[in-house]
Design a protein around this motif. Structure first.
Motif, PDB file in Angstrom:
ATOM      1  N   TRP A  24       0.824  -1.210   0.000  1.00 28.29           N
ATOM      2  CA  TRP A  24       0.000   0.000   0.000  1.00 28.29           C
ATOM      3  C   TRP A  24       0.860   1.263   0.000  1.00 28.29           C
ATOM      4  O   TRP A  24       0.508   2.263  -0.645  1.00 28.29           O
ATOM      5  CB  TRP A  24      -0.937   0.012   1.211  1.00 28.29           C
ATOM      6  N   THR A  56      -7.600  11.301  -6.439  1.00 29.53           N
ATOM      7  CA  THR A  56      -8.579  10.455  -5.731  1.00 29.53           C
ATOM      8  C   THR A  56      -7.995   9.198  -5.092  1.00 29.53           C
ATOM      9  O   THR A  56      -8.540   8.694  -4.105  1.00 29.53           O
ATOM     10  CB  THR A  56      -9.711  10.030  -6.688  1.00 29.53           C
ATOM     11  N   CYS A  57      -6.919   8.683  -5.647  1.00 27.55           N
ATOM     12  CA  CYS A  57      -6.393   7.389  -5.172  1.00 27.55           C
ATOM     13  C   CYS A  57      -5.240   7.520  -4.187  1.00 27.55           C
ATOM     14  O   CYS A  57      -4.946   6.571  -3.456  1.00 27.55           O
ATOM     15  CB  CYS A  57      -5.942   6.532  -6.358  1.00 27.55           C
ATOM     16  N   TYR A  60      -6.502   7.222  -0.691  1.00 23.47           N
ATOM     17  CA  TYR A  60      -6.997   5.864  -0.465  1.00 23.47           C
ATOM     18  C   TYR A  60      -5.849   4.906  -0.154  1.00 23.47           C
ATOM     19  O   TYR A  60      -5.921   4.124   0.813  1.00 23.47           O
ATOM     20  CB  TYR A  60      -7.770   5.388  -1.693  1.00 23.47           C
ATOM     21  N   SER A  82     -10.843  -2.211   2.506  1.00 24.09           N
ATOM     22  CA  SER A  82     -10.223  -1.948   1.206  1.00 24.09           C
ATOM     23  C   SER A  82     -11.255  -1.769   0.108  1.00 24.09           C
ATOM     24  O   SER A  82     -11.018  -1.064  -0.880  1.00 24.09           O
ATOM     25  CB  SER A  82      -9.250  -3.081   0.842  1.00 24.09           C
ATOM     26  N   TYR A  83     -12.425  -2.406   0.289  1.00 24.08           N
ATOM     27  CA  TYR A  83     -13.518  -2.228  -0.674  1.00 24.08           C
ATOM     28  C   TYR A  83     -14.361  -0.996  -0.335  1.00 24.08           C
ATOM     29  O   TYR A  83     -14.698  -0.194  -1.203  1.00 24.08           O
ATOM     30  CB  TYR A  83     -14.406  -3.470  -0.704  1.00 24.08           C
ATOM     31  N   THR A  86     -13.098   2.562  -1.170  1.00 22.86           N
ATOM     32  CA  THR A  86     -13.012   2.958  -2.586  1.00 22.86           C
ATOM     33  C   THR A  86     -14.280   3.652  -3.067  1.00 22.86           C
ATOM     34  O   THR A  86     -14.279   4.249  -4.153  1.00 22.86           O
ATOM     35  CB  THR A  86     -12.768   1.732  -3.493  1.00 22.86           C
ATOM     36  N   THR A  89     -14.042   7.298  -4.247  1.00 19.91           N
ATOM     37  CA  THR A  89     -13.341   7.391  -5.531  1.00 19.91           C
ATOM     38  C   THR A  89     -14.278   7.025  -6.679  1.00 19.91           C
ATOM     39  O   THR A  89     -14.280   7.689  -7.730  1.00 19.91           O
ATOM     40  CB  THR A  89     -12.114   6.457  -5.534  1.00 19.91           C
TER      41      THR A  89
END
Length: 432
Positions: A24, A56-57, A60, A82-83, A86, A89
């Motif tokens: 990550w 955006t990422c 995250y 992790s889901y 998102t 985003t």
């Protein structure tokens, strides 16, 4: 800044441990440099997508790093998060025009990016104060020192200022912060092994050393065995001659030679057995039973030294492992502990417990301890503090290799004059 981020990402990719937190962090570093890289493409079709991913990422990837790194949750929750994390985003993707030009609503972006960055800082700082293990606490402090400052820069410069419509002309300030972060990373990498880089490098070096020594020793052992076999054969003929000549003194001397050659052959075989490539034959074994069997095999030694043994099993698990080799690892650690303790005053404690990502088996004694200056050498082949003929300094090397084959590890907690604790870790993938 993009170049510095890429350099750190490359270092972590090739020399960092292969765990979720590092993955990550590498993702964050790559996402973080996409804005600068997009300028290389000018007005091409890649400019808007790269900038969108960057905006955006980045947050995250960073919040996922902090969640995994803090070790405050289990793998199941990490996967769910992790889901879930998102979703902002994905929403931004549907509400943001990318063609003909990227038009991000920075006020909406800040509503979730801001909390993400603040959560990152909180988790890293909180996990530092919560950590009780001194070595882990140092690593968490280093992580916070490296990550938190650059996170705050992203929060203020890349999120808050854009949300309020303030055009920040601080390129040199941001570049300076990135440069300072890089310098801190390199210094802590060399001095403390930031993010496990030094640890992995040392393990690679130890592995190469063991392989080289094993190869050389195998050839040397082969040569010794041939010569010892020849001496043994000639001694047998000489003994027969002495018997025919009725020369008892010569016959006794020859018998002594034969005894010494057989002792040498026994030593050569023992060395070869401990340095040869270990073959794992996996089966199902109960961990508690393996510990009990190892203690039973050392029972006479423990009784002769008057060692008080205590065991604690907070978890009872079955493992997919090579029972023979794992039991031998425990056997070696028990013998080492007994050798370090005084006659009649020894205390050995064995504790089996469940860790977040595996199982821990701790062997603690109240022996003489291990000096700091040699603690980094104890797993090196042929290194021994016992200085006895029957000790070759291969016991801990063998333990290291067996656990490496099982995807586990062995660590030393040094407490000079207060005893020593060896901690064996077996990964959760070994549990049945």
């Amino acid at each position: 800044m993009a170049i510095l981020f890429l350099l750190i990402a490359i270092i972590l990719y090739f020399y960092g441990p292969k765990n979720e937190a590092i993955k990550w962090l590498i993702a964050f570093l790559i996402f973080g440099c996409l804005s600068d890289l997009s300028h290389w493409f000018g007005d091409s079709i890649w400019y808007s997508p790269l900038n969108f991913i960057y905006e955006t990422c980045t947050s995250y990837a960073l919040i996922m790093f902090s969640i995994v790194r803090s070790e405050l949750t289990n793998r199941r929750i990490e996967k769910i998060l992790s889901y879930v994390l998102t979703l902002p985003t994905i929403i931004m993707f549907f509400i943001t025009p990318i063609r003909p030009h990227l038009e991000i609503d920075y006020k909406i972006l800040f509503l979730w990016v801001g909390p993400y960055y603040l959560t990152v800082c909180f988790l890293l700082i909180f996990s530092y104060f919560k950590e009780m293990n001194p070595k882990k606490k140092t690593r968490r402090f280093i992580t916070a020192c490296v990550v938190v400052p650059i996170t705050l820069v992203y929060l203020v410069e890349h999120s808050f200022f854009k949300a309020i419509g303030y055009r920040f002309e601080g390129f040199w300030f941001v570049s300076f912060c990135a440069a300072i972060t890089f310098v801190v990373f390199i210094i802590t990498l060399i001095r403390f092994g930031a993010f496990g880089v030094k640890i992995k490098f040392e393990k690679q070096l130890l592995g190469q050393t063991i392989t080289s020594i094993a190869s050389g020793t195998t050839m040397l052992n082969h040569a010794f065995k041939n010569r010892i076999t020849n001496i043994d054969m000639l001694s047998g003929r000489l003994k027969e001659t002495a018997r025919l000549l009725q020369h008892p003194q010569m016959e006794n001397h020859v018998e002594l030679i034969i005894s010494e050659t057989r002792q040498m052959m026994h030593m050569v075989k023992r060395i070869q057995k401990q340095i040869e490539d270990i073959e794992i034959v996996e089966g199902i074994a109960n961990l508690q039973e393996v510990v009990i069997d190892a203690l039973q095999s050392c029972s006479l030694l423990l009784e002769s030294k008057g060692v008080d043994v205590s065991t604690e099993y907070t978890v009872n698990v079955n493992l997919k492992c090579d029972k023979i080799h794992i039991q031998e690892v425990f056997h070696n650690l028990i013998r080492n502990a007994v050798d370090a303790m005084e006659m009649g005053f020894g205390k050995l404690s064995i504790r089996v417990s469940e860790a977040l990502k595996g199982v821990l088996i701790e062997f603690s004694d109240n022996g003489t301890g291990i000096a700091k200056e040699i603690s980094d050498k104890i797993f090196d082949p042929f290194f021994s503090t016992k200085h006895r003929e029957e000790n070759f300094g291969l016991g801990l090397t063998y333990c290291y290799l067996v656990l490496q084959k099982h995807g586990g590890r062995i660590n030393l907690s040094r407490k000079k004059e207060k005893g020593t604790t060896f901690t064996v870790f077996l990964p959760v993938s070994r549990k049945i």
